[in-house]
Design an enzyme around this catalytic site. Structure first.
Site, short mmCIF file in Angstrom:
data_model
loop_
_atom_site.label_atom_id
_atom_site.label_comp_id
_atom_site.label_asym_id
_atom_site.label_seq_id
_atom_site.Cartn_x
_atom_site.Cartn_y
_atom_site.Cartn_z
N HIS A 1 25.90 18.96 21.04
CA HIS A 1 25.99 17.92 19.98
C HIS A 1 25.10 18.31 18.83
CE1 HIS A 1 25.40 13.85 18.16
NE2 HIS A 1 26.64 13.69 18.58
N PHE A 2 25.49 19.03 17.96
CA PHE A 2 26.72 19.74 17.67
C PHE A 2 26.41 21.23 17.67
CE2 PHE A 2 27.06 15.62 15.59
CZ PHE A 2 28.32 15.18 15.97
#
Length: 169
Positions: A71-72
């Site tokens: 993420h991410f």
């Protein structure tokens, strides 16, 4: 009121996750990696801004935490929902710490403001929760609280009217 200490280390939190702290069928923290704190530094049933109880905890941030990788990719950020979950976890913990019976579950939150991010270079999150209501009747056991999350001393999340209940079913 139960007779528990007012601070807990990581091993205590893991006992809670295994259902050993408050007993089977009662408030329980999630196990890692969903456990969103490393220690509880203070808890009360009558302290805090409203005199209805409070809880404060800390979570050490390291670059190898599981959520940074996904993420991410290339732009690692802790999901805001995990900070919110940490607040819910602690609200339920406080109810169990009071000696109240039942399994905890989140009911909702009135307002959420996210004004900062948790990136891998952060060092520590601090959760601070102040209860506005703590209700235990024959039919309902519930805590209502406001909370903040600080990252290295900077307020990055604020919540109002967070609700957690305990149910014996």
């Amino acid at each position: 009121m139960a007779d528990y200490p007012t601070s807990f280390d990581k091993e205590d939190l893991l006992k809670c996750a295994r259902g050993e702290l408050f007993g089977p069928g009662n408030a329980q923290l999630p196990a890692p990696p969903m456990l969103m704190m490393d220690r509880i530094t203070d808890v009360s049933a009558d302290g805090g801004a409203h005199g209805k109880g409070h809880i404060t905890a800390e979570f050490d941030i390291t670059p190898d935490l599981w959520f940074f990788e996904c993420h991410f990719p290339g732009n690692p950020i802790m999901p805001g929902c995990l900070g919110l979950d940490g607040l819910w976890q602690l609200t339920g913990f406080n109810l169990g710490w009071r000696g109240w019976q039942g399994r905890g579950y989140a009911l909702g939150v009135g307002e959420v403001k996210l004004t900062g991010m948790v990136r891998p270079e952060r060092k520590m999150l601090t959760y601070k929760i102040d209860f506005t209501k703590a209700i235990q009747t024959r039919r309902l056991t519930m805590g209502v609280a406001d909370g903040i999350v600080e990252a290295d001393g900077e307020v990055i999340y604020q919540v109002k009217d967070m609700k957690v209940a305990l149910s014996e079913s």
